[in-house]
Every structure is written in C-alpha cells, then in structure tokens.
Design a protein around this motif. Structure first.
Motif, short mmCIF file in Angstrom:
data_model
loop_
_atom_site.label_atom_id
_atom_site.label_comp_id
_atom_site.label_asym_id
_atom_site.label_seq_id
_atom_site.Cartn_x
_atom_site.Cartn_y
_atom_site.Cartn_z
N ILE A 181 0.83 -1.20 0.00
CA ILE A 181 0.00 0.00 0.00
C ILE A 181 0.86 1.26 0.00
CG2 ILE A 181 -1.61 1.36 1.40
CD1 ILE A 181 -2.85 -1.33 2.30
N MET A 182 1.87 1.30 0.89
CA MET A 182 2.69 2.50 1.00
C MET A 182 3.55 2.72 -0.24
SD MET A 182 1.56 3.72 3.70
CE MET A 182 2.57 5.18 3.42
N GLY A 183 4.04 1.65 -0.83
CA GLY A 183 4.82 1.79 -2.07
C GLY A 183 4.00 2.38 -3.20
N THR A 184 2.76 1.93 -3.32
CA THR A 184 1.87 2.45 -4.36
C THR A 184 1.57 3.93 -4.15
OG1 THR A 184 0.86 0.26 -4.63
CG2 THR A 184 -0.37 2.16 -5.48
N LEU A 185 1.30 4.32 -2.90
CA LEU A 185 1.03 5.73 -2.60
C LEU A 185 2.23 6.61 -2.95
CD1 LEU A 185 -0.85 5.53 0.84
CD2 LEU A 185 -1.80 6.18 -1.38
N GLY A 186 3.43 6.09 -2.73
CA GLY A 186 4.64 6.85 -3.05
C GLY A 186 4.76 7.15 -4.54
N VAL A 187 4.45 6.16 -5.37
CA VAL A 187 4.51 6.37 -6.82
C VAL A 187 3.51 7.45 -7.25
CG1 VAL A 187 4.10 5.32 -9.07
CG2 VAL A 187 5.36 4.06 -7.32
N LEU A 188 2.30 7.40 -6.70
CA LEU A 188 1.27 8.40 -7.03
C LEU A 188 1.72 9.80 -6.60
CD1 LEU A 188 -1.96 6.43 -6.04
CD2 LEU A 188 -1.04 6.82 -8.34
N ALA A 189 2.35 9.88 -5.42
CA ALA A 189 2.85 11.18 -4.95
C ALA A 189 3.96 11.70 -5.85
CB ALA A 189 3.35 11.05 -3.52
N GLY A 190 4.80 10.80 -6.36
CA GLY A 190 5.87 11.21 -7.26
C GLY A 190 5.33 11.82 -8.55
N LEU A 191 4.25 11.26 -9.07
CA LEU A 191 3.64 11.81 -10.28
C LEU A 191 3.09 13.21 -10.02
CD1 LEU A 191 1.78 8.63 -11.62
CD2 LEU A 191 3.98 9.56 -12.38
N SER A 192 2.51 13.41 -8.84
CA SER A 192 2.01 14.75 -8.47
C SER A 192 3.16 15.74 -8.36
CB SER A 192 1.25 14.67 -7.15
OG SER A 192 0.12 13.83 -7.26
N PHE A 193 4.26 15.31 -7.77
CA PHE A 193 5.45 16.16 -7.64
C PHE A 193 5.93 16.62 -9.02
CE2 PHE A 193 10.07 16.54 -7.73
CZ PHE A 193 10.31 17.46 -6.72
N TYR A 194 5.97 15.69 -9.96
CA TYR A 194 6.45 16.02 -11.31
C TYR A 194 5.59 17.10 -11.96
CZ TYR A 194 7.57 15.47 -16.26
OH TYR A 194 7.93 15.71 -17.56
N LYS A 195 4.29 17.05 -11.72
CA LYS A 195 3.38 18.01 -12.35
C LYS A 195 3.40 19.37 -11.67
CE LYS A 195 0.53 17.51 -15.06
NZ LYS A 195 0.51 17.85 -16.50
N ILE A 196 3.57 19.40 -10.35
CA ILE A 196 3.33 20.63 -9.58
C ILE A 196 4.59 21.43 -9.29
CG2 ILE A 196 2.54 21.49 -7.33
CD1 ILE A 196 0.44 19.25 -7.38
N VAL A 197 5.69 20.76 -8.97
CA VAL A 197 6.87 21.45 -8.46
C VAL A 197 7.82 21.86 -9.59
CG1 VAL A 197 8.92 21.28 -7.00
CG2 VAL A 197 6.75 20.31 -6.22
N HIS A 198 8.12 23.16 -9.64
CA HIS A 198 9.12 23.73 -10.55
C HIS A 198 9.88 24.79 -9.75
CE1 HIS A 198 6.87 22.06 -14.03
NE2 HIS A 198 5.80 22.43 -13.34
N ALA A 199 11.03 25.20 -10.25
CA ALA A 199 11.76 26.31 -9.63
C ALA A 199 10.96 27.60 -9.83
CB ALA A 199 13.15 26.44 -10.25
N PRO A 200 11.12 28.58 -8.92
CA PRO A 200 10.36 29.83 -9.04
C PRO A 200 10.52 30.51 -10.40
CG PRO A 200 11.42 29.74 -6.90
CD PRO A 200 11.94 28.57 -7.69
N HIS A 201 11.74 30.51 -10.95
CA HIS A 201 11.98 31.23 -12.21
C HIS A 201 11.34 30.56 -13.41
CE1 HIS A 201 14.94 28.25 -13.58
NE2 HIS A 201 15.42 28.26 -12.35
N SER A 202 10.85 29.31 -13.26
CA SER A 202 10.26 28.60 -14.40
C SER A 202 8.87 28.04 -14.11
CB SER A 202 11.18 27.46 -14.83
OG SER A 202 11.36 26.53 -13.77
N HIS A 203 8.27 28.41 -12.99
CA HIS A 203 6.95 27.87 -12.66
C HIS A 203 5.88 28.53 -13.53
CE1 HIS A 203 3.58 26.22 -10.50
NE2 HIS A 203 4.42 25.48 -9.79
N PRO A 204 5.00 27.76 -14.17
CA PRO A 204 4.01 28.34 -15.08
C PRO A 204 2.90 29.13 -14.39
CG PRO A 204 3.65 25.98 -14.86
CD PRO A 204 4.95 26.27 -14.17
N ARG A 205 2.76 29.02 -13.06
CA ARG A 205 1.65 29.69 -12.38
C ARG A 205 2.05 30.93 -11.57
NH1 ARG A 205 -2.46 24.96 -10.13
NH2 ARG A 205 -2.66 23.82 -12.11
#
Length: 462
Positions: A181-205
């Motif tokens: 269960i915990m391993g699966t949740l980690g993979v899902l969180a990693g996908l969210s990280f990829y979509k949301i987190v960028h450096a301030p100078h390159s963040h689209p929002r």
C-alpha cells in the motif's frame, strides 16, 4: 491584464509547493515507519530477536547517512526536481518490494529486509536536503521557519494518518500488505510532484508580483537556474573540511544528531514499546502512536510560527531560532516520566508532551538554511543530515541491546532523554551566534554571492 501590471495581486504558488512537500514528507516518514508498525508481526512470523530487529531498523540509518553527502552534491549539480523525483520513485519501489519478504524462508527474509531497508535509506537520502533547498528557493527569510516547520511536522503526521491504517492492515490482513500500500502511494505522490513542483523562475503559475516578493525577501529564486546569481562551488574535500570544522555548524550538527535520536525512537521502537511494555494490541499501538503525534504536529508548526514572529519583531536569528529549540528540548525530557507510572493514559500524555517539545524544537532545517553558504546549500544540508542521521544507526541498535539485556524499556527512555539534555547544551554553549557561513576558496579568496537577481520568471500570469 499582464504580470507587468503592478496592481495585480501576487500569486500564492509557494503555498501549493509547501503543501505538496508536506504530503511527500508524510509518505516518506510513513515508509520509514512501516517496519516499526509491522515489527511485532515480523518478529512473530520470522522468529527473530529484538537485536536482529534492531539491526533491520538500523539498515535504513546506515544507508541514509552514507547517501547524504553524495545526495547533497547531486542536488547542487542537477537541481532539486530531477534528483528528488528519482528519489521518490526509488524509495517507493524499495518499500513495495519489502512486502515480498513474507514469502521467503525466515533467514532469507531477514537478509532481504536488511538489504531493502538499506536501499530505502539510499533512495531517501536526498529528500530532506531537497525539501530545504526548495523551501530556500520558494520562501523569503521571514516565512522560512514556518515553511520548514510545516514539512518537518510531516514526520508526526505520518504517524497520525498512517500508523492506525498500517496497524489495522497488519492485524486484519498481513504485514506484507502494509508495504504494498505504502509503495503504491509513493509512486502516485511522485507523479504529483512532477506536475506541480518547478523552480520559481520557471513555474508556469507564478506571477511577477510573487516572484519579486520572494526575491526581495531573501528567497534563493535563482538557485537551480543555469548561470544563476551565486558563484558555483564544486563539492571537494577543501569545502567539506570547512563545513566540518566551523564551531557554529558543529554545534548545529550535534543538536540535529540529538533531536534525530528522538525521531528514531518514535519511528522505530515506540509502537513496539506500547505493545511489549504496555500490553497494547498492534491496532491499539497504531492509534496510541497517532495520539502523541498530533501534539508533535502542533508543536512543530507552533515552533516555526514562534520563530518567524520573533524575527519579524526585530530579534536576532540566534534568539529567534534558539528559543523554541531549547524550550522544546526541555519539554521532551518528559519521556522519562513514563518510567514512574503504570497508567497507559499517563504514558500517552507524557509521550504527547515529549512529542510536542520535539516538534517545537524541530527548526534544524531552517537553521541550516540560515547558516549554510549559498553556493553549497545541497552539500551543507547533506552533511547536516548525515551527521544527524547517525542517530538512525545508533538509536535502534542501542535500544535493541538495552531491551534485550534488561528486559525493559526503562533505561531506553533514559537513553532517549539524555539526548535532549545534550541538545540544549550544544545550542546554549557551542553554537554561538547563528549567521551565514562564508566559504573560502582554494586560492584563499572568499566565495562571494552576488545580489540575488530580480529577473522575472520565465512564464508569469496576472
């Protein structure tokens, strides 16, 4: 309306960033704690001693320490996002794989669990230096203590949200499902990280108003930008030696070692203490571990808010960071009071007070962000976390031997409380004034950081 319109309200992208870091760090700590929740069942199924279980616990600590300096150097070289994403996916795979050990012969299962816990430690080693780096880039000085406290309090949130779940899964199904269960949740969180987190100078929002607010407030917005404002300094023994011999930094390292010893007690032996010493069921221990952890979250967030408020009122960084730390470590000595009561309720009350104190004191990452040279923030964080997490080796094994030899947790709690006393001594006597440490280069010159660039981010929105 464009981002150049100075009347536009600043965006609040940094709050979304810290929210995701909180979620990631909660899963990170839950993955570390899987064995502490499943440990009693693992011992029963595999027939292993407390000492053997202590070594399985410590496997993570050995690897986590070994991986810190290389992980910090990788962060400085390749940036926070790439290294952190790889870390998340790797640690999730290691967690998931531990579930298969239940179908091995006992001797092979012990070896497999040790190896997988070791690999988990390597995989997670860049995570906290990456958290600190992202916070340094996304938060101005006057908000950094609170932001750091939020992601750091996730270690307690892991027990609140996942300890009851993992305890129930272990009793209702089997301990290996906890890892799946915990391993699966980690993979899902990693996908969210990829979509949301960028450096301030390159963040689209992010818009120009928020970007300028961060830059003017001391946030290292250009940290991961090629050709950024700070002089690049490569990791070398010459640099590492300076970071290891500075008195202020050494005092901070000692304090982090001591507070991390408390962390590893709570993350490894505490649920087992509730089962073996206090007679709770595994499910009861899961809920019992969650209750004091709520106080840890409250203490952690309060410590960050108090520290930042002291700074805003004009107090020095030293006073603002040390005050919550010393008060918190003093409160954490309450763990000793558990030796003087037979009441399960009082045990949880005293543990809750200790959790609250430890949370209040958990400002180490904000402090190292205040003190580390700008050019080697990843490396500095790696050294800081490496020394701190030596406690992840010593504490599980030390408590395992104490419990095995004495048949009781009484001396183990004395061992834990002694670290709180040493932490207070380190901050009051050794650290001295907290201020930014300046590196020297091999030619004898000082590594200087130029004024942070106020350049606008790549993409901005009103």
């Amino acid at each position: 309306m464009t981002a150049l319109d100075q009347s536009a309200k600043p965006t609040r992208v940094r709050y979304m960033i810290i929210g995701l870091l909180f979620v990631l760090t909660t899963i990170n700590y839950a993955d570390r704690a899987t064995m502490s929740i499943a440990g009693t069942a693992v011992q029963h199924d595999l027939g292993i001693s407390s000492i053997s279980l202590g070594y399985i616990f410590s496997a993570f600590g050995w690897a986590y320490v070994i991986g810190q300096i290389p992980g910090g150097a990788l962060l400085d070289r390749f940036g926070s996002k790439k290294v952190y994403l790889g870390s998340i996916l790797a640690w999730s795979l290691c967690t998931f794989s531990q579930g298969f050990a239940s179908w091995m012969a006992p001797a092979s299962a012990v070896i497999a669990l040790f190896i997988l816990r070791f690999m988990l430690g390597i995989a997670e080693s860049p995570s906290f230096p990456a958290n600190a780096r992202i916070v340094a880039a996304w938060f101005p000085d006057r908000e950094r203590g609170t932001a750091t406290a939020i992601f750091n309090s996730a270690q307690y949130a892991a027990l609140i949200f996942f300890a009851p779940l993992m305890g129930w899964v272990t009793e209702r199904y089997s301990w290996h499902y906890v890892f799946f269960i915990m391993g699966t949740l980690g993979v899902l969180a990693g996908l969210s990280f990829y979509k949301i987190v960028h450096a301030p100078h390159s963040h689209p929002r992010i818009n120009k108003q928020e970007f300028d607010y961060l830059t003017e407030g001391g946030a290292l917005t250009q940290l991961d930008k090629k050709g950024g404002s700070d002089t690049r300094v490569k990791a070398s023994w010459f640099v590492i030696r300076q970071l290891l011999t500075n008195r202020m930094l050494c005092g901070i390292y000692i304090g982090q070692y001591c507070i991390t010893a408390l962390t590893y007690f709570f993350a490894t032996w505490f649920p087992i203490y509730l089962v073996k010493e206090r007679g709770m069921s595994i499910t009861e221990a899961g809920f019992g571990a969650a209750a004091p952890a709520i106080c840890g979250v409250a203490g952690g967030i309060l410590g960050g808010i108090l520290s930042d408020r002291l700074i805003k009122r004009g107090n020095s960084v030293s006073v603002s960071r040390k005050t919550p730390f010393v008060i918190g470590m003093l409160l954490s000595v309450a763990v000793l009071l558990c030796n003087f009561t037979e009441s399960e309720t009082l045990v949880l009350v005293f543990m809750a007070l200790a959790f609250f104190g430890k949370g209040l004191a958990a400002l180490g990452w904000a402090i190292i962000a205040d003190a580390a040279p700008r050019q080697v923030t990843g490396l500095s964080g790696g050294i800081f976390n490496a020394i701190g997490n030596i406690a992840g080796i010593v504490t599980p094994i030390g408590i395992g031997y104490i419990v095995q030899k004495t048949g009781s947790f009484d001396l183990a709690l004395v061992f834990v409380a002694a670290h709180s006393v040493l932490a207070m001594f380190s901050y009051l006597v050794i650290v001295g004034p907290i201020r930014r440490f300046t590196l020297r280069l091999p030619d004898g010159s000082i590594a200087r950081a130029t004024t942070p660039s106020a350049a606008s981010p790549r993409t901005v929105h009103a």
